[in-house]
Design a protein around this motif. Structure first.
Motif, PDB file in Angstrom:
ATOM      1  N   ARG A  92       0.342  -1.188  -0.193  1.00 37.38           N
ATOM      2  CA  ARG A  92       0.010  -0.408  -0.145  1.00 37.38           C
ATOM      3  C   ARG A  92       0.828   1.497   0.020  1.00 37.38           C
ATOM      4  O   ARG A  92       0.408   2.288  -0.923  1.00 37.38           O
ATOM      5  N   ASP A  93       2.033   1.083   1.190  1.00 39.79           N
ATOM      6  CA  ASP A  93       2.834   2.345   1.058  1.00 39.79           C
ATOM      7  C   ASP A  93       3.502   2.956  -0.305  1.00 39.79           C
ATOM      8  O   ASP A  93       3.646   3.937  -0.384  1.00 39.79           O
ATOM      9  N   LEU A  94       3.736   1.413  -0.642  1.00 42.53           N
ATOM     10  CA  LEU A  94       4.700   1.663  -2.001  1.00 42.53           C
ATOM     11  C   LEU A  94       3.633   2.235  -3.567  1.00 42.53           C
ATOM     12  O   LEU A  94       4.697   3.035  -3.967  1.00 42.53           O
ATOM     13  N   GLY A  95       2.783   1.831  -3.144  1.00 38.09           N
ATOM     14  CA  GLY A  95       1.014   2.723  -4.645  1.00 38.09           C
ATOM     15  C   GLY A  95       1.394   3.242  -3.945  1.00 38.09           C
ATOM     16  O   GLY A  95       1.731   4.437  -4.636  1.00 38.09           O
ATOM     17  N   LEU A  96       0.682   4.411  -3.298  1.00 41.08           N
ATOM     18  CA  LEU A  96       0.321   5.986  -2.851  1.00 41.08           C
ATOM     19  C   LEU A  96       2.034   6.628  -2.888  1.00 41.08           C
ATOM     20  O   LEU A  96       2.040   7.512  -3.592  1.00 41.08           O
ATOM     21  N   GLY A  97       3.630   5.738  -2.701  1.00 37.58           N
ATOM     22  CA  GLY A  97       4.531   6.537  -2.756  1.00 37.58           C
ATOM     23  C   GLY A  97       4.156   6.405  -4.386  1.00 37.58           C
ATOM     24  O   GLY A  97       4.675   8.003  -4.984  1.00 37.58           O
ATOM     25  N   VAL A  98       4.317   5.876  -5.735  1.00 33.73           N
ATOM     26  CA  VAL A  98       4.077   6.176  -6.847  1.00 33.73           C
ATOM     27  C   VAL A  98       3.672   7.128  -7.433  1.00 33.73           C
ATOM     28  O   VAL A  98       3.704   8.044  -8.130  1.00 33.73           O
ATOM     29  N   LEU A  99       1.901   6.797  -6.973  1.00 31.49           N
ATOM     30  CA  LEU A  99       1.339   8.064  -7.259  1.00 31.49           C
ATOM     31  C   LEU A  99       1.775   8.923  -6.734  1.00 31.49           C
ATOM     32  O   LEU A  99       1.138  10.641  -7.492  1.00 31.49           O
ATOM     33  N   GLY A 100       2.304   9.420  -5.574  1.00 30.45           N
ATOM     34  CA  GLY A 100       2.855  10.843  -5.264  1.00 30.45           C
ATOM     35  C   GLY A 100       3.151  10.996  -5.785  1.00 30.45           C
ATOM     36  O   GLY A 100       3.242  12.333  -6.669  1.00 30.45           O
ATOM     37  N   GLY A 101       4.912  10.914  -5.768  1.00 33.95           N
ATOM     38  CA  GLY A 101       5.907  11.680  -6.912  1.00 33.95           C
ATOM     39  C   GLY A 101       5.480  11.851  -8.042  1.00 33.95           C
ATOM     40  O   GLY A 101       5.848  12.381  -8.534  1.00 33.95           O
ATOM     41  N   ILE A 102       4.510  10.570  -8.974  1.00 35.09           N
ATOM     42  CA  ILE A 102       3.705  11.352 -10.617  1.00 35.09           C
ATOM     43  C   ILE A 102       2.670  12.223  -9.936  1.00 35.09           C
ATOM     44  O   ILE A 102       3.137  13.101 -11.071  1.00 35.09           O
TER      45      ILE A 102
END
Length: 302
Positions: A85-95
């Motif tokens: 979950r944290d990885l996915g949220l992070g990727v979305l946040g970076g984008i």
């Protein structure tokens, strides 16, 4: 002389622990890079050099943690639903962060995008795989064992300052860059290091900073901007207009834009105010703090 290296209880001081893990990472990473050059070309393409560096950082961390009788999970590296979950949220946040910077610079007349016909999905997927290796290596190095020992020795704020400065200086800044652009790029990179450190502090896990780091770099590449000064091939190619380089970032990429400084500054403020996710609970029901230690046995970390 003994007290220079060890504390009153005979334990190695945190500064030496942090320095030792960094030096060991450099030795192991360098050795793995040398071995990488001996591999068949197919394997070299399947596992680009950043993955060798990550493996070196991981092995160095495991060695240091073994000496301290700590688990890999205490470093913030573990698999599971929460990490995913944290990885996915992070990727979305970076984008989203990069998209926001690009949008603001674009509508202000900084550039326009031209479709790159030579781009392909396979190239971008390979870039994502490589950027994942970069993110894992840099976050393990800058916000893993060394960062945590710096927190133990200096406290959170000074550890943030120290590692963010090192994170900034570890990035290449060409001598050909204009002074104003270089100053903006260095400030932007410092703020990025601070933001990524907050991502770890607010979750107690490296998954969120790895995801943000990955999403940021990959989105820059997809849009065709330079990634910390390194050329990239994306779906588009930016054509810059007659605006100052410190505003558009120029060849260095959006990380050299004053707009990126503003956006990252807002992200830092938001993460500073954010309370973070609830501390995790072990299978035995013991609640952990943000550093992966039993909450009852540890003091505040922020």
């Amino acid at each position: 002389m003994r007290f220079v290296f060890r504390d009153g209880e005979g334990h190695w001081r945190n500064g030496w622990k942090a320095l030792g893990s960094v030096l060991l990472t450099a030795v192991l990473g360098g050795g793995l890079l040398w071995l990488h050059g001996l591999l068949p070309s197919a394997l070299r393409e399947a596992f680009p050099s950043p993955w060798d560096l990550f493996l070196g950082a991981l092995l160095a961390s495991l060695f240091c943690l073994r000496l301290e009788r700590r688990s890999l999970a205490s470093l913030g590296l573990s698999l599971g639903r929460r990490a995913g979950r944290d990885l996915g949220l992070g990727v979305l946040g970076g984008i989203v962060l990069v998209g926001t910077v690009a949008f603001l610079v674009g509508i202000s007349g900084g550039f326009h995008l031209v479709w790159a016909e030579a781009a392909s999905a396979s190239v971008l997927m390979k870039a994502a795989w490589m950027m994942l290796g970069v993110a894992l290596f840099e976050e393990t190095l800058f916000h893993g064992h060394a960062f945590q020992r710096a927190i133990d020795g200096l406290g959170v704020r000074w550890a943030q300052v120290l590692l963010s400065v090192i994170f900034c200086l570890a990035h290449p800044f060409s001598a050909e860059m204009a002074g104003s652009t270089k100053a903006v790029a260095m400030l932007c990179t410092f703020l990025a290091g601070w933001m990524l450190g907050l991502c770890y502090l607010r979750t107690g896990h490296l998954a969120l900073p790895v995801g943000v780091h990955l999403g940021w770099n990959w989105m820059l590449g997809c849009l065709g901007f330079g990634v910390s000064g390194n050329d990239s091939k994306g779906f588009w190619t930016p054509v810059f207009h007659d605006r100052p380089e410190w505003f558009t970032g120029g060849r260095y990429g959006l990380e050299g834009s004053i707009v990126a400084v503003a956006v990252l500054g807002l992200a830092v403020v938001a993460l500073t105010r954010w309370k973070g996710f609830p501390p995790p609970v072990t299978a035995s029901g013991t609640q952990l703090d943000m550093r992966g230690r039993p909450a009852a046995a540890a003091g505040p970390t922020v």
